[in-house]
Design a protein around this motif. Structure first.
Motif, PDB file in Angstrom:
ATOM      1  N   HIS A  31       0.684  -0.801  -0.153  1.00  0.00           N
ATOM      2  CA  HIS A  31      -0.121   0.183   0.191  1.00  0.00           C
ATOM      3  C   HIS A  31       1.300   1.098   0.394  1.00  0.00           C
ATOM      4  CE1 HIS A  31      -3.959   1.776   1.118  1.00  0.00           C
ATOM      5  NE2 HIS A  31      -3.949   2.427   0.637  1.00  0.00           N
ATOM      6  N   VAL A  32       0.912   2.219  -1.332  1.00  0.00           N
ATOM      7  CA  VAL A  32       1.346   3.553  -0.984  1.00  0.00           C
ATOM      8  C   VAL A  32       0.536   4.429  -1.075  1.00  0.00           C
ATOM      9  CG1 VAL A  32       3.267   1.956  -2.048  1.00  0.00           C
ATOM     10  CG2 VAL A  32       2.140   3.415  -4.117  1.00  0.00           C
ATOM     11  N   LYS A  33       1.582   6.071  -0.544  1.00  0.00           N
ATOM     12  CA  LYS A  33       0.841   6.932  -1.462  1.00  0.00           C
ATOM     13  C   LYS A  33       2.129   8.001  -2.154  1.00  0.00           C
ATOM     14  CE  LYS A  33      -0.968   9.600   1.918  1.00  0.00           C
ATOM     15  NZ  LYS A  33      -1.313  10.230   2.701  1.00  0.00           N
ATOM     16  N   ASP A  34       3.020   7.967  -1.298  1.00  0.00           N
ATOM     17  CA  ASP A  34       3.475   9.008  -2.264  1.00  0.00           C
ATOM     18  C   ASP A  34       5.141   7.454  -2.715  1.00  0.00           C
ATOM     19  OD1 ASP A  34       6.459   9.806  -3.185  1.00  0.00           O
ATOM     20  OD2 ASP A  34       7.039  10.941  -1.111  1.00  0.00           O
ATOM     21  N   THR A  35       5.100   7.574  -4.452  1.00  0.00           N
ATOM     22  CA  THR A  35       5.336   6.281  -5.015  1.00  0.00           C
ATOM     23  C   THR A  35       8.126   6.096  -5.016  1.00  0.00           C
ATOM     24  OG1 THR A  35       5.889   7.224  -7.036  1.00  0.00           O
ATOM     25  CG2 THR A  35       3.885   5.326  -6.144  1.00  0.00           C
ATOM     26  N   ALA A  36       7.613   7.627  -4.039  1.00  0.00           N
ATOM     27  CA  ALA A  36       9.259   7.603  -4.806  1.00  0.00           C
ATOM     28  C   ALA A  36       9.881   7.016  -3.956  1.00  0.00           C
ATOM     29  CB  ALA A  36       9.570   9.385  -4.673  1.00  0.00           C
ATOM     30  N   LYS A  37      10.090   6.566  -2.556  1.00  0.00           N
ATOM     31  CA  LYS A  37      10.439   5.641  -2.056  1.00  0.00           C
ATOM     32  C   LYS A  37      10.014   4.147  -2.087  1.00  0.00           C
ATOM     33  CE  LYS A  37      13.327   9.651   0.442  1.00  0.00           C
ATOM     34  NZ  LYS A  37      13.470   9.711   1.627  1.00  0.00           N
ATOM     35  N   VAL A  51      -1.924  -1.513  -3.675  1.00  0.00           N
ATOM     36  CA  VAL A  51      -2.858  -0.353  -3.213  1.00  0.00           C
ATOM     37  C   VAL A  51      -2.319   1.446  -3.587  1.00  0.00           C
ATOM     38  CG1 VAL A  51      -4.618   0.568  -2.282  1.00  0.00           C
ATOM     39  CG2 VAL A  51      -4.115  -2.319  -2.023  1.00  0.00           C
ATOM     40  N   PHE A  52      -3.294   1.910  -4.329  1.00  0.00           N
ATOM     41  CA  PHE A  52      -2.841   3.277  -4.420  1.00  0.00           C
ATOM     42  C   PHE A  52      -3.472   4.204  -3.756  1.00  0.00           C
ATOM     43  CE2 PHE A  52      -0.294   1.397  -7.711  1.00  0.00           C
ATOM     44  CZ  PHE A  52       0.565   1.360  -8.249  1.00  0.00           C
ATOM     45  N   SER A  53      -3.032   5.268  -2.812  1.00  0.00           N
ATOM     46  CA  SER A  53      -3.481   6.373  -2.533  1.00  0.00           C
ATOM     47  C   SER A  53      -2.841   6.931  -2.582  1.00  0.00           C
ATOM     48  CB  SER A  53      -3.846   5.707  -1.069  1.00  0.00           C
ATOM     49  OG  SER A  53      -4.650   4.674  -0.227  1.00  0.00           O
ATOM     50  N   GLY A  54      -4.150   8.336  -1.880  1.00  0.00           N
ATOM     51  CA  GLY A  54      -3.066   9.427  -1.846  1.00  0.00           C
ATOM     52  C   GLY A  54      -3.743  10.037  -3.376  1.00  0.00           C
ATOM     53  N   ALA A  55      -3.391  11.737  -2.609  1.00  0.00           N
ATOM     54  CA  ALA A  55      -3.861  13.209  -4.158  1.00  0.00           C
ATOM     55  C   ALA A  55      -3.128  12.280  -5.106  1.00  0.00           C
ATOM     56  CB  ALA A  55      -3.297  14.279  -3.632  1.00  0.00           C
ATOM     57  N   GLU A  56      -2.494  11.844  -5.547  1.00  0.00           N
ATOM     58  CA  GLU A  56      -1.714  10.984  -6.897  1.00  0.00           C
ATOM     59  C   GLU A  56      -2.406   9.580  -7.338  1.00  0.00           C
ATOM     60  OE1 GLU A  56      -0.405  13.516  -9.706  1.00  0.00           O
ATOM     61  OE2 GLU A  56      -0.666  14.961  -8.244  1.00  0.00           O
ATOM     62  N   ALA A  57      -3.100   8.923  -6.660  1.00  0.00           N
ATOM     63  CA  ALA A  57      -3.057   8.181  -7.121  1.00  0.00           C
ATOM     64  C   ALA A  57      -3.239   7.298  -8.134  1.00  0.00           C
ATOM     65  CB  ALA A  57      -4.278   7.635  -5.544  1.00  0.00           C
ATOM     66  N   THR A  58      -4.626   7.662  -9.195  1.00  0.00           N
ATOM     67  CA  THR A  58      -4.944   7.341  -9.915  1.00  0.00           C
ATOM     68  C   THR A  58      -3.467   7.623 -11.502  1.00  0.00           C
ATOM     69  OG1 THR A  58      -7.157   8.059 -10.482  1.00  0.00           O
ATOM     70  CG2 THR A  58      -5.964   8.140 -12.030  1.00  0.00           C
ATOM     71  N   VAL A  75      -5.190  -1.732  -6.807  1.00  0.00           N
ATOM     72  CA  VAL A  75      -6.580  -1.524  -6.385  1.00  0.00           C
ATOM     73  C   VAL A  75      -6.222   0.237  -6.263  1.00  0.00           C
ATOM     74  CG1 VAL A  75      -7.680  -1.270  -3.668  1.00  0.00           C
ATOM     75  CG2 VAL A  75      -6.876  -3.683  -5.233  1.00  0.00           C
ATOM     76  N   LEU A  76      -7.210   1.001  -7.020  1.00  0.00           N
ATOM     77  CA  LEU A  76      -7.674   2.222  -6.563  1.00  0.00           C
ATOM     78  C   LEU A  76      -8.479   2.707  -5.657  1.00  0.00           C
ATOM     79  CD1 LEU A  76      -6.428   5.190  -7.983  1.00  0.00           C
ATOM     80  CD2 LEU A  76      -8.934   4.987  -9.261  1.00  0.00           C
ATOM     81  N   ASP A  77      -7.586   3.507  -4.208  1.00  0.00           N
ATOM     82  CA  ASP A  77      -8.112   4.257  -3.549  1.00  0.00           C
ATOM     83  C   ASP A  77      -7.703   5.747  -3.340  1.00  0.00           C
ATOM     84  OD1 ASP A  77      -8.735   4.818  -0.434  1.00  0.00           O
ATOM     85  OD2 ASP A  77      -7.081   4.485   0.121  1.00  0.00           O
ATOM     86  N   PRO A  78      -9.493   6.547  -3.645  1.00  0.00           N
ATOM     87  CA  PRO A  78      -9.408   7.873  -3.561  1.00  0.00           C
ATOM     88  C   PRO A  78      -9.360   7.957  -2.981  1.00  0.00           C
ATOM     89  CG  PRO A  78     -11.495   6.570  -4.812  1.00  0.00           C
ATOM     90  CD  PRO A  78     -10.597   5.621  -3.670  1.00  0.00           C
ATOM     91  N   SER A  79      -9.585   7.733  -1.274  1.00  0.00           N
ATOM     92  CA  SER A  79      -8.583   8.468   0.070  1.00  0.00           C
ATOM     93  C   SER A  79      -9.119   9.108   0.384  1.00  0.00           C
ATOM     94  CB  SER A  79      -7.173   9.034  -0.553  1.00  0.00           C
ATOM     95  OG  SER A  79      -6.314   7.957  -0.456  1.00  0.00           O
TER      96      SER A  79
END
Length: 394
Positions: A31-37, A51-58, A75-79
Motif C-alpha cells: 500500500h503506497v501513497k508517495d511512490t518515490a521511495k 494499492v495506490f492512495s492519495g492525491a496522485e493515486a490515479t 487497487v485504486l483508493d480515492p482516499s
C-alpha cells in the motif's frame, strides 16, 4: 460460502460466474501513497499487488501499470476519508459518479465458454471518514445501500472507520457489513496505532472472522492476523502514514526521531532504526532478506546480509521500505504454504509467541529501558498469551 444473516441472494444464472476478487484473493498487497521511495520493483504480479492512495493515486497507478508491471493486480483508493467526514446525506464524494473512472478492467469474451478470472484493476468507493457516532452509523448504512446499486464488478466498498468502532460499535459494524452485496475493504483511522490495544485487536479479529469477502487495507502486521482469520486480501503500507488513516484535519503524532521504521522480524514490530542501533548494537544479527542480501551484494559486504541497526538516516528510507516488504512478504509466504487454515493460524500464533518470548532477552542488558522492547498488548493477543497487568503499554 454461507449467506450472511438478513440477506437473501437470488441464484445466479451465469454458468461461469466471475470472481471479481480472483486476482487479489489470498494476497497481501503493498500500500503506497508517495511512490518515490516505495519498493515497487519488489512487487510480484504472481504473488502480490499494489494499492495506490492519495492525491496522485490515479496517476501513480497508471504509470505503474503502463511502465512497470502491466499484469500486476492494482487497487485504486480515492482516499476521500483523508479529507472529508461522512454524513448520512453524503457518505461518498461524487456518489453520482459511481463507479469511478479508472483503468478499465479486462472484460470476458461473450464467446468464451470457460470461466474468466476477475479483473486486475479494482477500485474503492470514495467513502468519507466514518465517525464512531450515530451520524457515522447512518452514513455507513447509506453507503452500503448506494454502493449496492452499482453494477461495476471491479468496485469494492471502502469502509474507513474510526478505530473506536472496534470497541464501541462492533456488532453494529458487523451487521451493516453483512448487508453489503459488494466486497468490503476495512480501513482503520486513528491518530496513533488503530489496533494498539488488545481490545481493539480482538474487535478487529471478530469483524474479519464474521464477514465474508472482507479485506483489511492500509495497515501493518495486523494484515497477517486478518488474513489467517478470514480476510480475502489485505495491504501493508510502506510508510507509517500508509499504515493507517488519520481523521480529516488531524495529523498523526510524530516524534523527533527521523530514522526510518524498520520491521524487526525477531520482535515482529516496526522500530525506528536509530532505536535499534542504540540498544542492539552488539546483539543484532544481520538480516538476510532479499532486499538486504541485494544491498550486501551491491556494497561487497562479505556477510551477505545487512545489520538491522544500519538504518539510521532518512536517506536509508528507501532501503528500509524494501527490507520491510521483503520481511513481511516472506512471512506471509511461509504462512500461506501451511496445508490448512488451522495450520496457518497456528503458525502465525507461534511466530507471535516467539516474538513475545524474546522481549526479555532484548532488554536484558538495559533493564532501565525495558519499555523499548516490551511486547505490546496486541502482539500478546495474537500470540494467545494472557495480558499483563499494570503495564505501561496496555
Amino acid at each position: 460460502m454461507p449467506t450472511p444473516p438478513g440477506r437473501t441472494l437470488s441464484p445466479s444464472t451465469d454458468p461461469h460466474p466471475i470472481d471479481p476478487l480472483a486476482a487479489v484473493r489470498g494476497r497481501i498487497l503493498l500500500h503506497v501513497k508517495d511512490t518515490a521511495k516505495a519498493p515497487l520493483n519488489q512487487v510480484s504480479a504472481h504473488r502480490s499487488g499494489v494499492v495506490f492512495s492519495g492525491a496522485e493515486a490515479t496517476k501513480n497507478l497508471n504509470s505503474f501499470v503502463m511502465d512497470a508491471c502491466p499484469e500486476c493486480p492494482t487497487v485504486l483508493d480515492p482516499s476521500e476519508y483523508e479529507r472529508h467526514f461522512a454524513t448520512p446525506a453524503a457518505p461518498f464524494t461524487r456518489s453520482d459518479q459511481l463507479p469511478l473512472p479508472g483503468v478499465p478492467a479486462p472484460r470476458p469474451s461473450p464467446e468464451s465458454a470457460e470461466p474468466q478470472p476477475g479483473g486486475r484493476r479494482l477500485h474503492l468507493t470514495p467513502t468519507r471518514y466514518l465517525r464512531c457516532d450515530e451520524d457515522g452509523e447512518k452514513a455507513l448504512r447509506e453507503a452500503v445501500a448506494q454502493a449496492d446499486e452499482a453494477s461495476d464488478p471491479t468496485l469494492i466498498l471502502a469502509v474507513p472507520i474510526d478505530a473506536q468502532w472496534l470497541t464501541e460499535r462492533t456488532d453494529t459494524l458487523i451487521s451493516l457489513l453483512h448487508r453489503s452485496r459488494l466486497p468490503k475493504a476495512l480501513i482503520l483511522g486513528d491518530k496513533d496505532n488503530p489496533t494498539g490495544s488488545k481490545i481493539r485487536a480482538k474487535g478487529l479479529r471478530q469483524v474479519i472472522s464474521s464477514c465474508s469477502d472482507i479485506a483489511l487495507l492500509r495497515t501493518d502486521l495486523a494484515a497477517v492476523d486478518a488474513m489467517v482469520h478470514g480476510a480475502v486480501f489485505a495491504s501493508i503500507g510502506d510508510t507509517s502514514s500508509a499504515r493507517h488513516a488519520a481523521p480529516p484535519g488531524s495529523r498523526p503524532w510524530r516524534g523527533s526521531d527521523s530514522s526510518p521504521n524498520v520491521l524487526y522480524r525477531p520482535l515482529m514490530r516496526y522500530i525506528r532504526g536509530a532505536k535499534l542501533a542504540r540498544y542492539l548494537e552488539e546483539e543484532a544479527r544481520d538480516c538476510f532478506c532479499s532486499a538486504c542480501a541485494q544491498w550486501a551484494d551491491d556494497h561487497h559486504r562479505y556477510s551477505g546480509g545487512r545489520p538491522p541497526t544500519g538504518f539510521l538516516d532518512p536517506v536509508d528510507a528507501r532501503d528500509a521500505h524494501a527490507h520491510n516488504m521483503a520481511v513481511w512478504s516472506r512471512l506471509w509466504a511461509e504462512i500461506a504454504r501451511q496445508p490448512s487454515p488451522e495450520g496457518a493460524r497456528e503458525y502465525w500464533r507461534r511466530v507471535c509467541d516467539s516474538a513475545v518470548g524474546l522481549d526479555s532477552w532484548h532488554h536484558k542488558d538495559v533493564p532501565e529501558y525495558e519499555k523499548v522492547f516490551a511486547a505490546p498488548a496486541y502482539l500478546r493477543f495474537w500470540a494467545g498469551r494472557p495480558e499483563r497487568r499494570n503495564t505501561w503499554y496496555r
